[in-house]
Enzyme design. Structure first.
Site, short mmCIF file in Angstrom:
data_model
loop_
_atom_site.label_atom_id
_atom_site.label_comp_id
_atom_site.label_asym_id
_atom_site.label_seq_id
_atom_site.Cartn_x
_atom_site.Cartn_y
_atom_site.Cartn_z
N ASP A 193 0.93 -1.10 0.16
CA ASP A 193 0.03 -0.02 0.04
C ASP A 193 1.00 1.29 0.05
OD1 ASP A 193 -2.13 1.62 -0.03
OD2 ASP A 193 -3.23 0.72 1.55
C1 BGC Z 1 -4.91 3.23 -0.04
C2 BGC Z 1 -5.04 2.16 -1.20
C3 BGC Z 1 -4.93 2.93 -2.55
C4 BGC Z 1 -3.63 3.32 -2.52
C5 BGC Z 1 -3.35 4.34 -3.81
C6 BGC Z 1 -3.72 4.21 -0.16
O1 BGC Z 1 -3.75 5.12 0.60
O2 BGC Z 1 -4.91 2.36 0.96
O3 BGC Z 1 -6.49 1.22 -1.11
O4 BGC Z 1 -5.27 1.90 -3.46
O5 BGC Z 1 -3.67 4.52 -1.31
O6 BGC Z 1 -4.04 5.34 -4.04
#
Ligand code: BGC
Length: 766
Positions: A301
């Site tokens: 993530d």
């Molecule tokens: C989120 C993810 C997301 C990623 C990319 C993160 O902060 O938890 O779910 O896909 O950002 O934007």
């Protein structure tokens, strides 16, 4: 978010000195990439053998979109370094670049300027639609309509792919039982059975039958794992769960997505039982890649590799990179740590190069499957972009799922559907006139103010006199995706106008609830009541006109006990996306008979949270005698929810009868359960028939009810249909505390009905 970015990047530039530029090697690399005779696996091997260690690590590196890619090359700072890395082949993926022009520009650098010309995989959060937004995932889950959900993912993929994107970070298949958690809006609710079916439908919708089609994109099951069990519903918080919950509640939707061929997984920000998910080998290698045989890749993530330092797990960026790579995180999203440290870690023997090869194979495989090696610009076609994005067909699909996502929670005296003519209707509430809030939280590609508001939707119904007063704002400021929205906590200056209108009308439609940016990442709430002055407004209007239809917008279950006790009709409309107002208006006037069912329990009060239908019995489940205290309860709050999981009304009524069990388990391992459903009301309507089981005694205790089947049927008034469910070992077994799926002999109860409190029941033994 960013960990020491500039330092890290500068070190990288110095570090990577071995880039060669060889025309002969490019020649044979091109043959590998486009070979018609080699299998994808062979092509991956052949390509891998041509890559330097740094180029391999480059594939494991993902950067966020940055400078104006179609403008001149940047000459200083972060963008310059990223640009340099793209040219050197040290970037495998970009996120947040969208639009054919921009995607083509970054792809061109990777393909035409780097030594091996390996195309980028372009990721984007296509969570509920792209430019045209679908209902938020929790709303879609309320439709229980797998075909509609699949179609919604399909059109989202189509629009995103037309914009140059080939990978979405969806579906989020995190189960959550805590309505305070802001991200419940992004999932399918509290139940692993429903969550698994919906996760699979969404994966199929995004990926289609042919991943190499320019109309489909790779999906991503996230966040692996446990993210939805953040303590006290606070985002990013610690997750400490036992093996039974992990294996039976949290993991099944991920396993289902993996079995359905989802091409990627994303790990999560949280720690799970003391080990950050990003550095968790048990999750990523032992369970996902070995036990489940997942052959796609895992992306971290955002910055989650670096966050292992703050977790108190890794002492610095280098150790974090080591833990993540060894644990099976194949791609680093925005921590910059793989590109900075992995080569040294391999050389020092801290990370086995075989693990790097494994990660790169997985990433290249998905790129081949997407067809990016045949044509890196396959997703970049301006004509297709113009033709597809925002098309009528896409809006129709989104409208269809939006109608199906609405849940009728209460309808006393059949106030709904509203008469189509001859009435004075007052519409009250700022959300009725809001063209942005219905777009929900993940609307990175949607234009602000592009949703059909309820007021606009109501314009299609001209037989009544419709008037509007805002009454009160829900929020007074929403500055950006990363900032808290400011709630209107005290401005009641609009009340008088609203009350005057309400007084002189036959019916009042009160449009209240949460703004679209009150749920989502980082947007947990400790309070589940109507935000700001809205409860006050509702009660004030109620004093002058009791004929109220409450239209509730929200991204999570709300505690609306007062409204349930006093307001005659309540319609749960969540955040429904671009076609919101049209969908709600059709339901209000009966052109669509509501068929949605809640995918999450609604509490009476936030203090009941976490509250969910599939709880365990405990040793003292029932009050032994009136007023006795020694049983599992609160002394100042009932155990009953406001609305149970699976609940939702229709303009018609249904009767369940004649439940039959045909138990042939000893012969063919199946138990058939059938039930007759009759439409006993005056409207044609759809009903989601639900089947729950209870495994009465087991070596690991089972919940008091578990959803194990559902089917939507449509009935004319007085029509009866029989629905038959088939239970197999898949539905009757469970995971033991070692994570093994077992089926135990014993007694079961089965319940069938229109929600999780269904009374009609029978028993069987296997
Ligand atoms: C989120 C993810 C997301 C990623 C990319 C993160 O902060 O938890 O779910 O896909 O950002 O934007």
């Amino acid at each position: 978010m960013k960990y020491n970015i500039l330092n890290a990047l500068l070190i990288c530039v110095i570090f990577f000195t071995s880039c060669k530029n060889s025309n002969e090697s490019n020649q044979s690399v091109n043959d590998i990439k486009t070979s018609k005779s080699l299998s994808i696996e062979d092509k991956v091997e052949a390509l891998l053998s041509k890559m330097t260690l740094e180029e391999k690590i480059g594939q494991m590196n993902q950067y966020n979109g940055f400078w104006d890619v179609t403008g001149p090359a940047p000459s200083d700072g972060e963008a310059e370094i990223k640009y340099e890395h793209l040219r050197k082949g040290y970037v495998g993926s970009m996120i947040n670049v969208k639009g054919v022009k921009d995607v083509r520009a970054v792809q061109k650098i990777a393909v035409e300027e780097s030594r091996l010309g390996i195309p980028l995989i372009i990721g984007f959060d296509v969570i509920h639609g792209f430019k045209t937004t679908s209902p938020i995932p929790l709303a879609e889950a309320a439709s229980w309509d797998l075909e509609a959900i699949k179609s919604s993912a399909e059109v989202a993929a189509k629009e995103a792919a037309a914009s140059g994107i080939n990978w979405t970070f969806a579906p989020m298949v995190d189960i959550s039982r805590d309505a305070r958690w802001g991200r419940v809006m992004e999932g399918a609710g509290e139940d692993p059975f429903l969550g698994s079916k919906i996760g699979v439908a969404r994966v199929q919708g995004f990926q289609g039958e042919d991943l190499s089609s320019p109309l489909t994109i790779a999906a991503c099951a996230k966040h692996f794992a446990g993210y939805g069990f953040a303590e006290s519903g606070k985002d990013y918080n610690t997750v400490d769960v036992g093996t039974s919950t992990l294996n039976n509640i949290i993991l099944p939707p991920f396993k289902a997505a993996s079995d359905a061929g989802v091409r990627t997984f994303m790990n999560s920000f949280n720690e799970l039982n003391g080990i950050p998910a990003t550095g968790n080998k048990m999750l990523q290698r032992d369970i996902l890649k070995e036990k489940w045989n997942f052959d796609g890749f895992v992306v971290s993530d955002w910055g989650s590799i670096a966050e292992m330092i703050a977790h108190g797990y890794a002492k610095d960026g280098k150790e974090a990179a080591k833990y993540a790579a060894n644990a099976g995180s194949d791609m680093d999203m925005e921590s910059y740590l793989y590109v900075e440290h992995l080569a040294a870690l391999v050389k020092e023997g801290e990370v086995d190069e075989a693990l790097i090869d494994d990660a790169v194979r997985r990433i290249l495989k998905v790129k081949f499957e997407l067809g990016l090696f045949d044509d890196p610009y396959k997703y970049c076609n301006e004509d297709r972009e113009k033709e597809i994005i925002g098309s009528e067909a896409i809006n129709n699909t989104v409208l269809d799922v939006a109608k199906k996502s609405i849940v009728l929670l209460k309808n006393q005296n059949q106030l709904l559907p509203l008469k189509k003519e001859g009435q004075k209707i007052a519409v009250i509430g700022a959300l009725a006139d809001d063209k942005t809030s219905p777009l929900g939280n993940w609307r990175l590609a949607a234009e602000e103010g592009s949703a059909i508001s309820l007021l606009e939707g109501l314009k299609n119904y001209t037989g009544n006199i419709i008037t509007y007063a805002k009454g009160a704002d829900v929020i007074i400021e929403n500055t950006s995706f990363a900032k808290e929205v400011k709630i209107n906590e005290d401005d009641t200056s609009g009340f008088a106008e609203a009350l005057a209108l309400a007084k002189s009308s036959d019916v009042v439609i009160m449009v209240l609830g949460e703004h679209g940016m009150q749920s989502g990442e980082g947007r947990s709430r400790a309070n589940l009541s109507l935000p700001g002055v809205q409860q006050q407004l509702l009660e004030a209007v109620y004093k002058v006109n009791k004929n109220i239809v409450l239209v509730l917008h929200n991204g999570r279950p709300l505690a609306i006990d007062w409204a349930d006790q006093n307001i005659p009709s309540i319609l749960e409309v969540w955040q429904l996306g671009s076609q919101s107002g049209n969908a709600i208006a059709q339901v209000l006037f009966g052109d669509y008979n509501p068929s949605g069912k809640l995918p999450m329990t609604f509490p009476k009060n936030v203090n009941q949270v976490p509250i969910y239908y599939n709880y365990k019995s405990t040793g003292r489940p029932n009050m032994p005698a009136p007023d006795e205290v020694f049983w599992s309860h609160y002394s100042d709050q009932t155990n009953q929810p406001l609305y149970p999981f699976g609940f939702g009304l229709s303009y018609t009524t249904f009767k369940y009868d004649n439940l039959k069990v045909e138990n042939t388990f000893s012969e063919n391992k199946t138990v058939k359960v059938s039930v007759e459903i009759t439409n006993t009301g005056n409207y044609k309507g759809k009903e989601v028939t639900q089947l729950y089981i209870r495994d009465l005694f087991a070596s690991v205790t089972r919940p008091i009810r578990e959803l194990k089947g559902f089917e939507m049927i449509e009935l004319e008034p007085n029509q009866t249909k029989t629905v038959t469910f088939t239970l197999t070992e898949n539905e009757l077994g469970f995971y033991d505390n070692l994570g093994e799926f077992i089926v135990e002999k014993g007694d079961f109860k089965v319940f069938v009905g229109g929600d999780s409190s269904a009374k009609l029941s029978s028993e069987f033994k296997i």
